[in-house]
Design a protein around this motif. Structure first.
Motif, PDB file in Angstrom:
ATOM      1  N   ARG A 100      -8.291  -4.006  -0.228  1.00 34.17           N
ATOM      2  CA  ARG A 100      -8.063  -2.931   0.729  1.00 34.17           C
ATOM      3  C   ARG A 100      -6.661  -2.339   0.574  1.00 34.17           C
ATOM      4  NH1 ARG A 100     -10.219   1.234   3.588  1.00 34.17           N
ATOM      5  NH2 ARG A 100      -9.538   1.272   5.763  1.00 34.17           N
TER       6      ARG A 100
ATOM      7  N   ALA B 156      -7.599  -0.305   9.488  1.00 37.51           N
ATOM      8  CA  ALA B 156      -6.780  -0.624   8.314  1.00 37.51           C
ATOM      9  C   ALA B 156      -7.367  -1.803   7.534  1.00 37.51           C
ATOM     10  CB  ALA B 156      -5.340  -0.917   8.729  1.00 37.51           C
TER      11      ALA B 156
ATOM     12  N   SER C  71       0.826  -1.220   0.000  1.00 42.27           N
ATOM     13  CA  SER C  71       0.000   0.000   0.000  1.00 42.27           C
ATOM     14  C   SER C  71       0.851   1.257   0.000  1.00 42.27           C
ATOM     15  CB  SER C  71      -0.897   0.044   1.247  1.00 42.27           C
ATOM     16  OG  SER C  71      -1.796  -1.030   1.257  1.00 42.27           O
TER      17      SER C  71
ATOM     18  N   LEU D 262      -6.010   1.515   0.233  1.00 47.51           N
ATOM     19  CA  LEU D 262      -5.139   2.260   1.162  1.00 47.51           C
ATOM     20  C   LEU D 262      -4.108   3.115   0.427  1.00 47.51           C
ATOM     21  CD1 LEU D 262      -4.434  -0.522   3.852  1.00 47.51           C
ATOM     22  CD2 LEU D 262      -5.707   1.590   4.242  1.00 47.51           C
TER      23      LEU D 262
END
Lengths: 564, 564
Positions: free
Chosen positions: B124, B545, A203, B128
Motif C-alpha cells: 500500500r 490509507a 510513500s 500511495l
C-alpha cells in the motif's frame, strides 16, 4: 447560532430571552420564587412572582430538574459580583418542566465535592455537570482545535492509521482483539501509529500528523490508562543533519501557539536542552523537574569529604528547611544496606543537627563555601553503585521538593533531553531499546566498529532520540528513524530476535525499506498528560471525559464484563 | 514553512531551489541527463550536463531512487503543458542520493496501474505514491479540517469517548478485547459513541461532535470495514418539536460548507425529504438513488392491466433501451416462483417484443397514455407479496439504471428519509429496532394505546429517526432519543430482554436517565462512504490509507495472526 446563551448582563436589559437548563437552586422568599438556572456557559437568576399562573406548579420543581423559561431581563437589586450575570435577573413569563429528577443525586453539581473517586467515575455524567469539571472539556476541545490549526497551517496532512493491527514480537503490552470471523487468530490494538507513520514517509507524505488513540495493556499504575490520546507526527527532510533542530523548533512553536491561544500564557523559546547523561548526573532522573534547581553534587570530587575506600558520595542541598521527622521518614523509605544515608542541618554556618559520621563534621566549612550558603540542609549518600546513588537522590530530590513546596504550580519548565543511549537494561536485566527498535544511531558506522557481543559496548551506542520534559513529566518522545533494512535487521538481531522472528514480525517493514526511504523523524506527545499539567490536575483521569480506573475497569459501564 | 515546494514556474526563473523527491524517470539524451523528480506536490525536470562533476555518479541513479538537488530554474525549450512546472527545468548544481531502491517495485508509482487489489494492499505504501491515490488523502485531510472548522464555528465541543467499553446485549457484531490483567473478562470495541453521547447531553454539553473510529465485526461484505470513521454529533434543545428541523438544517449547512470549501461545488438547499413509505413504494428502497426518476407504478390501480385473482402488479418503465439479452439476464437472476416477471418493448407506440401474456398486449395503448411515451420498455412483476414486489423492483431499478448509465456521476442527489417505523423484522423474523433501541417514538402515548403483544401493532409504531441518502447510499442516520427510563425499559422489553438482561446491560443508562435528561437528538455520518462518493470511488477502501480486505485481513502487516 449560539443558542441558550447565559452570557446575559445589563446590556441585555428589557430583552426577552429563552433559556433551558438545570435548576441549581430553587427557593421561596416571601411570595417570590427564585431559581438559579444553570446552562453550559453560566448561571442566571429566574424570578417568578406570586401572581404567575404557573406559580403553584413551579413550587413543586426540584433542584436538578431541567426546565425551559422565557422571560424579560431586569436589573437585580442584590447584585452577585461573582458571576457574569449577577447584575440581572429574569422575570419569567413562560416556564416549563423538561425533565424531573426521579432519583437522589449521588453527586451534587453545584457543590465543590469531595466524593469518592469510585462514585465520581460511576456517575461521571453527574460529575461532569460540575462547572469546574465541565470547563476542563471546553478547554480540551479548544486545545484540540488549536493543535489542529497549528499543524494544518504548517502543511501537515492529517491521516488516520489503523487501530486493528498485527501483534508484534514482545507485545506484552498489547490488548488482544478477536473476531468471530477469524477464530484462532488475533489482532492487536495499535500501541501507537509508529510503523504506519514511517510507511507514510516512504510513500512521500512529507508531513503527517494525527490526534490518535493509543492502546496499552498497562499493569495497574497510578496514572496510566488503557487507552490514551497522542498527538503523533512525522516529517521527512531534504537534509539528514537538520532533522532534530527542525523538530525541536516545530514543537517549541507549537507550544508557544497553544499556550498563547488556549491558556493566554507567554513562554520563552527556545526550550532548555540537556543531555541524558547531564540529567542523570545532576538531577538523578531523565525527566527532571526544573522548577527548582537543587542539583546533585559529588562530595569527593568537590573535596567536601574524603573516603578511604573507593566508594562514591553524592549529595543534594536545600536552602529551605525540612523537619527532622520528615527527613527520618525519607531515610526510612530507602533502607538499602548498600547505601549509606547521611544528612545534616546548618544554621548560621554552624552544624546544627543530623546523622553523619563525626569525621565529616569538621568539613562543614567546606560545604558552606561550596554551597555559598549559611542556612541549609544536605542529604548525601555513599555507595559503590553510581547509578543507584543518582537514581535514589533523584527520588529524594522530588520528595523533599514536594514537602518543601519548591515547585511553583504556575511555572512551566520545558526541557529537551537529548543524547540518549540506544539500548538500556530492563528490570530482568535484558538488553532493550531505550525508546523503540526503529530509532536511528547517532553514528551508524559504530555498528561496524564495536564488538556486538559485548553488552557494555552496545550500551555505549548513542541514539538520535529525544524526550520533552515538562515540570518533571515526560510529555513527548521521538527520534530519527532507521531507514536502511540492513541496519534495522542488525538492531533486531542485537535485541535477540531470530531471523525467523524478524521475518514473521517485521518483514512488512523491511520489505518497505527496500524501495527507498527518505530522511525522516518525528515525535509523539501525550495529550492527556500535557492537559493535566497545564490544568494543574494531579491525574490524567481528570482530563478524560470517561476514564477507566487505574485497574483498567470502567465504573460507569461495568467493563470489562464476564465472558459470555 | 512550505518546504520542498514543487510549484515552480516561470515566475521563479533564475532562482536557486532545493528539492528532494523520487526519480520518476531518468534518461540520457545525447550527453545530457534528464531526471523527472517527483515531490508531494508536483514534478519538475532536472537537467545535468556532461561537464558536471557528478555526471558519472548520477548515470547510475535509478528510477524510484530518492535524491536531493540544488539548482537554478531555467525556461524549458520543449514545454510540457500537462504539468504545473512544465515550462521550466532546473539545471542541477548539487545532486545527492538520499536512498537507492534495492528491490524491484511491484507497483510503479508513475503509471496508471491495474495491479491486483491484493498486491496494491500488500504494498500500500507504494500504491500511495501514485499521484492520483496520494491526492485522495490530501483531500481527506482537507475534508476533516473543514468538517471540524464547521462544527467548531457552530459551538460544538469535540469530546473523545472510550473505544474500550462494555459488551452489550446481542452484540454479535462486537469485536472482543482481552487484557492480561483481566483474565476471563472482556471488553468490546465501541460500535459507536451512542450511549456516551447521550450521557454527554445528560451532563449538559449542549453540542458535542467527534470524528470517531467505530468498530464492527462485520461478516465479509463487499464494502464494509472492521474499523471505519464516523462524524458523530449530538445536540440538546429547548424545544422538543424543533429538533428534527434543526438537525436537518445543520447537516444541510454542513454539506454546503464542505462541498464549497473542499470540492468547489455548489448545491441547492434544502435537501428533498421523502418518507420511508414513499421511498419503498416508489423506489423499492429506503436509500433510493434519485439521480434518475423511474418510479415504480401500480398496474392495477392505474388500470393498465386487469387480474382475476387478488394478486398485485407493480412495474417500472425506462425510456432508454436495454438489450433483450440483458433483460433476460435480469429475469434469470430473480427466479422466484411466487413472482411473475413480464417485460415488453414499445417502439413508436407499438408493441415490439417481450415476454408478456397475450391478454395484456391489447392494453399497450393504456401504457402509452399512462407513461406519456412512445418509445420505452416496461418490466412488471405480479405476486401476492407487496413488499417482495417492491424490494425486487427496487433492485431491478438499480440494475437497469447501471446498464443504461442513468446515474450521472457528476450529480449529487441528497435526500432525507423520514418517518421510519420503530421496529422491523430481521432475516430470522425477529422483531428488532429499525435503527437502535434508543430511538424515541413519534408519539410515546402509542405505547399505552396498542396491544404490546401484537406484532403487527408494534410494527406500525412510528419512530423519530431519519437517514440521509446520497446517490443511493445511506450516508447518515440519526434520531431523537428516548429520555425517560420507563419508556426505555418498555422498549427493551418489547425487544424481548428480560429484566435481568436489562439491568445487566443497560443499568448505567437507565440510572443516568433518572437524574433528568434534556431534549436531545443527533446523527452520525459515514465519512468513508461520503468521501468515496464525492471522489467517485467504487469502494471505501480507496479512501482509507491502510484498509483491510473485505474479509477483514490486513495484507500489509499480515493481521490477524495465529494466536501466540
Amino acid at each position: 447560532m449560539i443558542e441558550n446563551n447565559f452570557k446575559i448582563n445589563r446590556l441585555n436589559l428589557n430583552e426577552t430571552v429563552n433559556l433551558y437548563g438545570w435548576i441549581n437552586k430553587i427557593r421561596k422568599m416571601g411570595d417570590i420564587i427564585f431559581l438559579d438556572l444553570r446552562g453550559s456557559n453560566g448561571i442566571v437568576q429566574i424570578v417568578l412572582e406570586k401572581n404567575h399562573l404557573d406559580y403553584e406548579k413551579v413550587l413543586n420543581f426540584k433542584n436538578n430538574d431541567i426546565i425551559s423559561i422565557s422571560g424579560k431581563v431586569f436589573e437585580r437589586k442584590n447584585k452577585n459580583k461573582n458571576i457574569f450575570s449577577g447584575d440581572i435577573e429574569i422575570i419569567a413569563n413562560k416556564i416549563n418542566l423538561i425533565s424531573a429528577v426521579s432519583n437522589q443525586l449521588p453527586i451534587l453539581p453545584f457543590e465543590e465535592i469531595t466524593a469518592l473517586e469510585q462514585v465520581r467515575m460511576r456517575y461521571r455524567y453527574l460529575d461532569l455537570r460540575r462547572p469546574n469539571i465541565f470547563n476542563i472539556f471546553k478547554i480540551r476541545s479548544e486545545f484540540n482545535k488549536y493543535t489542529r490549526r497549528f499543524f494544518d497551517e504548517n502543511n501537515f496532512l492529517e491521516i488516520e492509521t489503523p487501530y486493528l493491527t498485527k501483534r508484534t514480537y514482545g507485545g506484552a503490552s498489547e490488548l488482544i482483539v478477536t473476531s468471530k470471523n477469524h477464530l484462532g487468530k488475533e489482532y492487536a490494538l495499535a500501541q501507537s501509529p509508529q510503523i504506519y507513520k514511517q510507511l507514510l514517509m516512504y510513500s512521500g507524505f512529507e508531513r503527517y500528523y494525527q490526534i490518535a488513540r493509543c492502546f496499552r495493556d498497562e499493569d495497574s499504575r497510578s496514572d496510566r490508562q488503557l487507552e490514551f490520546t497522542q498527538l503523533d507526527l512525522e516529517m521527512s527532510f531534504i537534509n539528514d543533519k537538520e532533522i532534530e533542530e527542525k523538530i525541536y523548533l516545530l514543537i517549541e512553536l507549537y507550544f508557544e501557539f497553544i499556550l498563547k491561544n488556549v491558556f493566554k500564557k507567554e513562554i520563552l523559546l527556545p526550550f532548555k536542552r540537556i543531555t541524558y547523561k547531564y540529567a542523570l548526573e545532576n538531577y538523578g532522573s531523565d525527566k527532571p523537574d526544573l522548577r527548582y534547581e537543587n542539583k546533585i553534587f559529588d562530595l569527593i570530587k568537590n573535596n567536601l569529604i574524603k573516603l578511604k575506600d573507593k566508594k562514591i558520595a553524592k549529595g543534594i542541598a536545600f536552602e529551605k528547611n525540612i523537619s527532622i521527622s520528615q527527613i527520618k521518614k525519607i531515610k526510612k523509605d530507602f533502607k538499602d544496606n548498600s547505601i549509606n544515608f547521611s544528612y545534616f542541618f546548618v544554621k548560621d554556618g554552624i552544624y546544627s543537627e543530623g546523622e553523619i559520621k563525626e569525621e565529616f563534621k569538621k568539613d562543614i566549612n567546606k560545604f558552606n563555601n561550596f554551597l555559598n550558603l549559611s542556612n541549609y540542609f544536605v542529604i548525601f549518600l555513599i555507595s559503590e553503585d553510581k547509578n543507584k546513588l543518582l537514581n535514589t537522590l533523584g527520588e529524594i530530590r522530588i520528595k523533599v521538593a514536594k514537602k518543601l513546596n519548591l515547585a511553583n504550580k504556575d511555572k512551566l519548565k520545558f526541557c529537551w533531553i537529548t543524547d540518549f543511549p540506544l539500548f538500556d537494561k530492563d528490570k530482568e536485566n535484558n538488553l532493550v531499546s531505550s525508546h523503540n527498535p526503529f530509532v536511528a544511531l547517532k553514528d551508524e558506522s559504530d555498528l561496524e566498529k564495536i564488538n556486538l557481543k559485548k553488552e557494555n559496548e552496545l550500551l555505549n551506542l548513542m541514539s538520535r532520540s529525544y524526550d520533552l520534559v515538562l515540570n518533571g513529566y515526560e510529555i513527548a518522545g521521538g527520534s530519527i528513524r532507521i531507514r536502511d533494512k540492513e541496519i534495522q535487521r542488525k538492531i533486531f538481531k542485537i535485541l535477540k530476535l531470530t531471523n525467523e522472528e524478524i521475518d514473521r514480525n517485521f518483514d512488512w517493514l523491511l520489505t518497505a525499506q527496500s524501495f527507498a526511504t527518505p530522511y525522516h523523524g518525528g515525535i509523539a506527545l501525550g495529550i492527556d498528560r500535557i492537559l493535566a499539567i497545564l490544568l494543574k490536575k494531579s491525574s490524567i483521569k481528570e482530563v478524560i471525559a470517561f476514564p477507566k480506573t487505574s485497574q483498567g475497569t470502567d465504573e460507569l459501564s461495568g467493563a470489562p464484563s464476564e465472558k459470555n
